[in-house]
Design an enzyme around this catalytic site. Structure first.
Site, PDB file in Angstrom:
ATOM      1  N   ARG A 188       0.709  -1.029   0.093  1.00  0.00           N
ATOM      2  CA  ARG A 188       0.186  -0.088   0.092  1.00  0.00           C
ATOM      3  C   ARG A 188       0.934   1.363   0.132  1.00  0.00           C
ATOM      4  NH1 ARG A 188      -4.572  -2.400   1.891  1.00  0.00           N
ATOM      5  NH2 ARG A 188      -6.243  -1.216   2.774  1.00  0.00           N
ATOM      6  N   ARG A 199     -21.410  -2.969   1.923  1.00  0.00           N
ATOM      7  CA  ARG A 199     -21.016  -4.284   2.037  1.00  0.00           C
ATOM      8  C   ARG A 199     -20.956  -5.083   3.385  1.00  0.00           C
ATOM      9  NH1 ARG A 199     -14.656  -4.019   0.752  1.00  0.00           N
ATOM     10  NH2 ARG A 199     -13.900  -2.531   2.577  1.00  0.00           N
ATOM     11  N   ARG A 246     -18.657  -3.323   8.096  1.00  0.00           N
ATOM     12  CA  ARG A 246     -17.371  -3.399   8.743  1.00  0.00           C
ATOM     13  C   ARG A 246     -17.248  -2.003   9.290  1.00  0.00           C
ATOM     14  NH1 ARG A 246     -13.156  -4.722   4.404  1.00  0.00           N
ATOM     15  NH2 ARG A 246     -11.782  -2.697   5.059  1.00  0.00           N
ATOM     16  N   ARG A 300      -9.612   6.792   3.755  1.00  0.00           N
ATOM     17  CA  ARG A 300      -8.995   5.660   3.036  1.00  0.00           C
ATOM     18  C   ARG A 300      -8.873   6.020   1.725  1.00  0.00           C
ATOM     19  NH1 ARG A 300     -13.122   1.723   4.617  1.00  0.00           N
ATOM     20  NH2 ARG A 300     -12.040   0.029   3.712  1.00  0.00           N
TER      21      ARG A 300
END
Ligand code: AMP
Length: 219
Positions: A91, A125, A165, A176
């Site tokens: 990352r 999600r 989440r 993010r």
């Protein structure tokens, strides 16, 4: 034996795409650094507790912590025969350079998706707590609905509720995505220079056939 890296913003479908690859190469190991951290967090290990400080804010866990963890995983014997899909690592450029020291990967697949699709995927999600199957409230709900935000898992039959989440909120999503954009450029450049970069249109990865996947991962 394939050594693949999946690269793309949060919500670009790295987990889903990994599952598609596993249909073609069933024995390949799927190594998701995010999953490893979540597993450690669930078991309250020192690594998990350390990672939590960063994950809750949508920030990256420090390089040395992640690199040691990945180096350890990549040293395991099961990978020698079956290869691996790295999902969520590297990352940062430092992680990419460290990875080159550990092993030579075959391809970095850059999953390209629009911001609109990312937002829907992330905020919708959820997963089955029993078997880990991934769903999306908006785009891919389980087939049998039991009530509002409640379903039966298609794969294992367990009852599931829509639970995000803890880092899938609008606020952490922005952090993010910002972190991704800042770090992505040098990583993309690094792999392009090594001629290992391949772009993948990831707006609809679920529609890809086994033949499409084979072409993409070059097997
Ligand atoms: P993911 O499931 O890949 O979105 O990862 C969830 C969170 O775990 C990230 O927001 C980071 O806090 C942490 N994380 C996962 N992989 C890495 C990585 N390679 N480097 C730093 N932090 C990571």
């Amino acid at each position: 034996m394939k050594k693949l890296v999946l690269f793309g913003p949060p919500g670009s479908g790295k987990g889903t795409f990994s599952a598609q690859i596993k249909k073609v190469l069933p024995d390949i190991a799927h190594i998701s650094t995010g999953d490893i951290f979540r597993e450690n967090l669930k078991n309250e290990t020192p690594l998990g507790l350390k990672a939590k400080e960063y994950m809750d804010k949508g920030e990256l866990v420090p390089d040395d912590v992640v690199i040691d963890m990945v180096a350890d995983r990549l040293s395991k014997d099961d990978l020698k025969q079956n290869g691996f899909i790295l999902d969520g690592f590297p990352r940062t450029l430092a992680q990419a350079e460290a990875l080159s020291e550990i092993t030579q990967v075959d391809l970095l697949l850059l999953l390209e998706v629009s911001r609109d699709v990312i937002t829907k995927r992330i905020l919708g999600r959820f997963g089955c707590n029993e078997c880990g199957e991934i769903y999306n409230k908006y785009t891919l709900p389980p087939k049998i609905e039991k009530g509002e935000d409640q379903w039966i898992c298609d794969k294992c039959g367990a009852e599931i509720k829509f639970e995000q989440r803890s880092d899938d909120t609008e606020e952490t999503l922005k952090n993010r995505l910002d972190a991704y954009e800042k770090n992505a450029k040098p990583i993309i450049k690094y792999y392009k220079k090594k001629k290992l970069l391949k772009k993948v249109d990831a707006e609809n990865t679920l529609d890809l056939s086994a033949g499409d996947i084979k072409k993409i991962i070059e097997v």
